[in-house]
Design a protein around this motif. Structure first.
Motif, PDB file in Angstrom:
ATOM      1  N   LEU A 199      11.804  74.940 -60.343  1.00  0.00           N
ATOM      2  CA  LEU A 199      12.051  73.638 -59.726  1.00  0.00           C
ATOM      3  C   LEU A 199      10.718  73.005 -59.324  1.00  0.00           C
ATOM      4  N   THR A 200      10.499  71.762 -59.725  1.00  0.00           N
ATOM      5  CA  THR A 200       9.299  71.019 -59.357  1.00  0.00           C
ATOM      6  C   THR A 200       9.706  69.758 -58.623  1.00  0.00           C
ATOM      7  N   VAL A 201       9.169  69.589 -57.403  1.00  0.00           N
ATOM      8  CA  VAL A 201       9.509  68.443 -56.557  1.00  0.00           C
ATOM      9  C   VAL A 201       8.251  67.608 -56.374  1.00  0.00           C
ATOM     10  N   THR A 215       5.737  73.999 -44.985  1.00  0.00           N
ATOM     11  CA  THR A 215       6.685  73.046 -45.550  1.00  0.00           C
ATOM     12  C   THR A 215       7.930  73.782 -46.026  1.00  0.00           C
ATOM     13  N   LEU A 216       9.092  73.217 -45.721  1.00  0.00           N
ATOM     14  CA  LEU A 216      10.370  73.852 -46.051  1.00  0.00           C
ATOM     15  C   LEU A 216      11.055  73.058 -47.154  1.00  0.00           C
ATOM     16  N   LEU A 217      11.437  73.742 -48.211  1.00  0.00           N
ATOM     17  CA  LEU A 217      12.187  73.142 -49.320  1.00  0.00           C
ATOM     18  C   LEU A 217      13.574  73.771 -49.360  1.00  0.00           C
ATOM     19  N   THR A 218      14.604  72.935 -49.314  1.00  0.00           N
ATOM     20  CA  THR A 218      15.973  73.442 -49.353  1.00  0.00           C
ATOM     21  C   THR A 218      16.713  72.802 -50.522  1.00  0.00           C
ATOM     22  N   VAL A 219      17.561  73.611 -51.131  1.00  0.00           N
ATOM     23  CA  VAL A 219      18.449  73.145 -52.193  1.00  0.00           C
ATOM     24  C   VAL A 219      19.870  73.424 -51.743  1.00  0.00           C
ATOM     25  N   ASP A 220      20.640  72.365 -51.523  1.00  0.00           N
ATOM     26  CA  ASP A 220      21.994  72.491 -50.968  1.00  0.00           C
ATOM     27  C   ASP A 220      21.974  73.322 -49.684  1.00  0.00           C
ATOM     28  N   ASP A 221      20.991  72.996 -48.813  1.00  0.00           N
ATOM     29  CA  ASP A 221      20.813  73.625 -47.490  1.00  0.00           C
ATOM     30  C   ASP A 221      20.370  75.083 -47.565  1.00  0.00           C
ATOM     31  N   THR A 222      19.952  75.549 -48.735  1.00  0.00           N
ATOM     32  CA  THR A 222      19.458  76.916 -48.876  1.00  0.00           C
ATOM     33  C   THR A 222      17.940  76.888 -48.991  1.00  0.00           C
ATOM     34  N   PRO A 223      17.189  77.482 -48.029  1.00  0.00           N
ATOM     35  CA  PRO A 223      15.720  77.474 -48.117  1.00  0.00           C
ATOM     36  C   PRO A 223      15.235  78.300 -49.297  1.00  0.00           C
ATOM     37  N   VAL A 249      18.241  68.135 -52.931  1.00  0.00           N
ATOM     38  CA  VAL A 249      16.950  68.692 -52.520  1.00  0.00           C
ATOM     39  C   VAL A 249      16.454  67.947 -51.290  1.00  0.00           C
ATOM     40  N   VAL A 250      15.947  68.701 -50.305  1.00  0.00           N
ATOM     41  CA  VAL A 250      15.390  68.124 -49.083  1.00  0.00           C
ATOM     42  C   VAL A 250      14.088  68.855 -48.764  1.00  0.00           C
ATOM     43  N   VAL A 251      13.077  68.094 -48.356  1.00  0.00           N
ATOM     44  CA  VAL A 251      11.790  68.669 -47.953  1.00  0.00           C
ATOM     45  C   VAL A 251      11.563  68.341 -46.482  1.00  0.00           C
ATOM     46  N   THR A 252      11.144  69.360 -45.710  1.00  0.00           N
ATOM     47  CA  THR A 252      10.806  69.179 -44.302  1.00  0.00           C
ATOM     48  C   THR A 252       9.364  69.605 -44.077  1.00  0.00           C
ATOM     49  N   ALA A 253       8.548  68.657 -43.559  1.00  0.00           N
ATOM     50  CA  ALA A 253       7.137  68.937 -43.287  1.00  0.00           C
ATOM     51  C   ALA A 253       6.756  68.298 -41.964  1.00  0.00           C
ATOM     52  N   PRO A 260      17.587  62.911 -48.537  1.00  0.00           N
ATOM     53  CA  PRO A 260      18.115  63.825 -49.569  1.00  0.00           C
ATOM     54  C   PRO A 260      17.939  63.234 -50.966  1.00  0.00           C
ATOM     55  N   TYR A 261      17.553  64.075 -51.898  1.00  0.00           N
ATOM     56  CA  TYR A 261      17.388  63.660 -53.298  1.00  0.00           C
ATOM     57  C   TYR A 261      18.431  64.397 -54.127  1.00  0.00           C
TER      58      TYR A 261
END
Length: 281
Positions: A199-201, A215-223, A249-253, A260-261
């Motif tokens: 996966l490339t964001v 930085t936290l990357l989650t896919v369907d709320d799964t880190p 996909v969600v990114v938290t920094a 959400p994407y």
């Protein structure tokens, strides 16, 4: 009007670079300032043509109630609001990007090379921005007032609109500028790609605070364990099984969460069926 606006629209349709920001997206402030400029130039040229033909010449323009009597009290303020917002927004965004308090990643290229009009009312993540929406809508309504009032009485010159009409562009322009100053530096996702489970964001604002959490990357709320491409700054991760799209996909920094994407794979083109050869006799 068509003779003036038509060539401009055709030129911008082929090459929208004149009305885009440095990130490649359509700029709300540039488009509205240009639109007001086109309308005012058209009004002045139309009044000039009418005055020199059917209006009786130079005498048509004289007097306290002449066709241009409301130019400085109504129409220059109508034009000034969008231009002040344009210049100030450029300065604010430039300073914030320079100091790292705003993420402005480049826009994802389109297949046609043209930019979607929706960018005028959307933020960098593609979600509708209420402040941009009201700026565009109120400005468009005011432009419609001006054009229709003029066409209803061509000989009267510039339409006698209330002096307070400038507030319909000035107030939204002010809100637009304040929004540029107040918006938080949330991460922005511009594109997500999936290839062989990797996966490339892409986007901006992914850099964490050195002393803070990563930085936290989650896919369907799964880190997911995340890496960073040193060349592009994109986030990379391995998608666990089954990992089948579509997913969000969600990114938290820096404690800030991106919009959400929703990733959905592009449909595969249909496989052409080979034509059958007719049987030979």
């Amino acid at each position: 009007m068509a003779a003036l606006a038509g060539p401009i629209c055709l030129r911008l349709r082929r090459d929208p670079g004149f009305v885009t920001g440095r990130d490649g997206r359509l700029s709300t402030s540039i488009v509205l300032a240009l639109a007001w400029t086109v309308i005012l130039v058209w009004l002045l040229l139309a009044i000039l043509g009418y005055g020199l033909t059917a209006g009786g010449g130079i005498a048509y323009f004289r007097g306290a109630d002449g066709p241009l009597s409301t130019l400085t009290t109504v129409y220059l303020p109508l034009l000034g609001g969008p231009y002040v917002a344009l210049i100030a927004a450029k300065a604010v965004v430039g300073l914030r990007v320079e100091h790292g308090s705003m993420a402005k990643p480049a826009a994802k290229p389109t297949a046609s090379g043209r930019r979607p009009l929706r960018e005028l009312i959307a933020n960098d993540s593609g979600r509708t921005d209420l402040v941009d929406l009201q700026y565009v809508v109120l400005s468009a309504v005011t432009m419609l007032y001006v054009v229709l009032f003029y066409l209803a009485d061509v000989g009267g010159g510039l339409p006698r609109l209330p002096a307070e009409m400038w507030a319909l562009t000035g107030a939204p322009a002010g809100a637009y500028l304040v929004n540029k100053m107040a918006v938080r530096a949330n991460p922005v996702i511009t594109n997500v790609a999936l290839e062989d489970g990797r996966l490339t964001v892409e986007g901006g604002g992914f850099t964490p605070v050195p002393t803070g959490p990563p930085t936290l990357l989650t896919v369907d709320d799964t880190p997911l364990p995340t890496g960073t491409d040193p060349l592009t700054g994109a986030l990379t991760a391995t998608l666990p099984a089954p990992g089948t799209p579509p997913f969000t996909v969600v990114v938290t920094a820096r404690g800030l969460r991106s919009d959400p994407y929703r990733y959905e794979p592009a449909p595969k083109p249909p496989v052409p069926v080979p034509a059958q050869q007719p049987p030979t006799a």
